[in-house]
Design an enzyme around this catalytic site. Structure first.
Site, short mmCIF file in Angstrom:
data_model
loop_
_atom_site.label_atom_id
_atom_site.label_comp_id
_atom_site.label_asym_id
_atom_site.label_seq_id
_atom_site.Cartn_x
_atom_site.Cartn_y
_atom_site.Cartn_z
N ASP A 25 -5.52 3.11 -3.51
CA ASP A 25 -6.77 3.17 -2.77
C ASP A 25 -6.88 4.39 -1.86
OD1 ASP A 25 -4.91 2.17 -1.02
OD2 ASP A 25 -6.06 0.40 -0.43
N ARG A 26 -5.76 5.07 -1.60
CA ARG A 26 -5.84 6.28 -0.76
C ARG A 26 -5.86 7.54 -1.62
NH1 ARG A 26 -2.13 5.89 4.63
NH2 ARG A 26 -3.10 4.01 5.46
N ASP B 106 -0.86 1.66 -4.10
CA ASP B 106 -1.77 0.76 -4.81
C ASP B 106 -3.09 1.42 -5.20
OD1 ASP B 106 -2.44 0.95 -2.10
OD2 ASP B 106 -3.43 -0.99 -2.10
N ASP C 280 -2.01 6.74 -3.21
CA ASP C 280 -0.89 5.99 -2.63
C ASP C 280 -0.40 4.89 -3.57
OD1 ASP C 280 -2.99 4.18 -2.39
OD2 ASP C 280 -2.23 3.33 -0.52
N SER D 233 0.81 -1.22 0.00
CA SER D 233 0.00 0.00 0.00
C SER D 233 0.84 1.27 0.00
CB SER D 233 -0.95 -0.05 1.20
OG SER D 233 -1.89 0.97 1.11
N HIS D 234 0.74 2.04 1.07
CA HIS D 234 1.40 3.35 1.14
C HIS D 234 2.79 3.25 1.76
CE1 HIS D 234 -0.83 2.30 4.69
NE2 HIS D 234 0.07 2.97 5.37
N LYS E 216 -11.31 0.91 -0.71
CA LYS E 216 -11.32 2.35 -0.90
C LYS E 216 -10.76 2.65 -2.28
CE LYS E 216 -7.29 2.50 2.09
NZ LYS E 216 -7.25 1.89 3.41
#
Ligand code: G1P
Ligand code: ZN
Length: 539
Positions: free
Chosen positions: A280-281, A278, A276, A112-113, A375
């Site tokens: 989703d943010r 991937d 981010d 992710s982030h 998200k």
């Protein structure tokens, strides 16, 4: 061609808030990926006839892990894998593919982030047929399996060419390589008023989207520049790199510095957004203006009827307990359902599936809706652009008008990083034990009205989850304490602060929250226990 290989278990393969997340070097250990993936396959059981989606954010080790997973999937009897071209797929795009094609689940290779690279982090998120990450009961079963694993199956075949679109067969299993962007774009076109947004750009509106050298670059280029007509160069850091070009791909005021500096300059574009690793943010900025994720969720919810897909009405809205209560006031005004859940997107899934909610969000730059079960960073940005296109108002104007209508929740998060796990666990345990004695206590003008652990009863599956400790004050202010579940080493204590105001709408958040911060530090004895006088990261 199918080999059964003996292995010994690792003891650290427990999934956290969002899948398995580790230092790249940990994941690179012998059979580490194999053990984890075989454990998932073992827990799923019968794999015949099953189809999964597979892809990642392109970070270091994505290419190696994906080849291992393909060969293991084939050896374990999975019928088909749908794979993003060159191994790329954003988390939201992956969720969409599961739902659209009614697949059995999928794997997103991403931390992710968290930073990527050999010295960064790697991770795997496992989704089931809901399109969202598997529930805790499943991840617990997988963890149990990892502790007992003794062998895994893998096909002994050369690496698969993931660049060529279309179908091929690997060791008896079908694989289909797809354009990672196409289905996602189609979905966004169905949700939002693309022609209104096109007009906005045609009339000279300017934006900068920072893909942070991660997976959303190709999605953003196609949508914002090619389809919606934002000027060339509106998308920056658009080519996914294995180490994200050294960036920490977390879209917040600290790590998305380049974008923040641009947006706070005199000549900034009208709109700024970032995603981010991937995808989703999201972070939303206007000219010299930042929208907190908690406010963003409240504002999007309040404006649902400006968006074609939601015009007919929305079910309700949910937020993580740590997120500010701003959206609660909107839910009340619109008379829609309102839910508070533990941190982690998976808790929203049951609420979406049972049509209790349409929108949901977290303070950690996550916003989304029931169009998928994750998200969705680009979705949030398109939502804002759609509101701007229809109202003709700026980001700042929209936000300030929202505060005038509903009041403002001043909100900040303080992260104390790199604490030893023992110290962090003890701090939380002692604090929890102390909570009953805090009820009714006064700290200056602040009166504690309730101090208790946050316990969530899932209305759908009746499961119970405890996550964090909450102190509520009689003026609506809150302190939330919880430990991070996404770190790859040590512990991070997160302290979330909120203060509600109806009159003072234009103050500095830190100024407004400084007394509550002092109370939060004192109650949990943060300095004496952690040796830290100040938070390491403030967002
Ligand atoms: C963090 C965020 C949380 C989010 C998760 C995955 O988890 O706080 O809201 O769902 O990342 O993106 P944490 O490290 O706090 O457990
Ligand atoms: Zn992410």
């Amino acid at each position: 061609m199918i080999q059964t290989i003996k292995t010994t278990p690792y003891t650290d393969q427990k999934m956290g808030t969002a899948g398995l997340r580790k230092k790249s070097k940990v994941v690179m250990q012998k059979h580490y990926i194999e053990n984890f993936v075989q454990s998932i396959f073992d827990v799923i059981g019968d794999l015949k006839g099953k189809t999964y989606v597979l892809g990642g954010d392109g970070r270091f080790y994505n290419d190696i892990a994906i080849q291992k997973i393909i060969k293991m999937a084939a050896a374990n009897g999975i019928s088909k894998l749908v794979i993003g071209q060159n191994g790329f797929l954003s988390t939201p795009a992956s969720s969409n593919i599961i739902l659209k094609n009614k697949l059995d689940g999928g794997f997103v290779l991403s931390a992710s982030h968290n930073p990527g690279g050999e010295n960064g982090d790697f991770g795997i998120k496992y989704a089931n047929q809901s399109g969202g990450q598997c529930p805790s009961s499943t991840s617990d079963a997988i963890y149990k399996r990892t502790l007992a694993i003794s062998e895994f199956k893998i096909c002994d075949v050369p690496d698969i060419d993931l660049s060529k679109l279309g179908k091929q067969t690997v060791c008896g299993m079908e694989i289909e390589i797809i354009d990672p962007v196409e289905d996602y774009v189609e979905m966004m076109e169905r949700i939002f008023d693309f022609s209104a947004i096109k007009k906005l750009f045609a009339n000279g509106f300017t934006m900068c989207f920072d893909a942070m050298n991660a997976v959303t670059g190709p999605y953003a280029k196609r949508i914002f520049e090619e389809i919606l007509g934002a000027s060339k160069g509106s998308v920056v850091n658009a080519v996914p790199l294995p180490d994200f070009g050294g960036l920490h791909p977390d879209p917040n005021l600290i790590y998305a510095k380049e974008l923040v500096n641009l947006m706070y300059s005199d000549k900034s574009p009208d709109f700024g957004g970032a995603n981010d690793g991937d995808g989703d943010r999201n972070m939303i900025l206007g000219h010299k203006f930042f929208v907190t994720p908690s406010d963003s969720l409240a504002i999007l919810t309040d404006n649902f009827d400006l968006i074609p897909a939601y015009k007919a009405g929305i079910f309700g809205v949910a937020k993580s307990a740590a997120t500010s209560t701003a959206v609660g006031r909107v839910a009340k005004a619109h008379n829609i359902g309102y839910y508070e859940v533990p941190t982690g997107w998976k808790y929203f899934v049951n609420l979406m599936d049972s049509k209790r909610i349409t929108f949901c969000g977290e303070e950690s730059f996550g916003t989304g809706s029931a169009h998928i079960r994750e998200k969705d960073g680009i979705w949030a940005i398109l939502f804002w652009l759609n509101i701007i296109a229809v109202t003709g108002k700026s980001v700042e104007q929209i936000t300030r008008e929202h505060w005038q209508k509903y009041g403002r929740s001043y909100y900040m998060r303080f992260d104390f990083e790199g604490i030893s796990t023992d110290v962090a666990d003890q701090l939380m345990a002692d604090l929890e034990a102390k909570l009953p004695s805090l009820n009714g206590k006064d700290y200056g003008i602040y009166h504690i009205s309730e101090a208790a652990p946050f316990v969530y009863h899932d209305p759908v599956d009746n499961s119970e989850t405890k996550n964090g400790l909450i102190i509520k004050f009689s003026d609506g202010s809150r302190i939330v304490y919880r430990l991070s579940g996404t770190g790859s080493s040590g512990a991070t204590l997160r302290v979330y602060l909120e203060k509600y105001e109806t009159k003072k709408l234009n103050e500095e958040p830190l100024e407004m929250l400084k007394d509550i911060l002092a109370i939060a530090m004192e109650i949990a004895e943060v300095p004496s226990r952690t040796g830290k006088q100040k938070a390491d990261v403030i967002t």
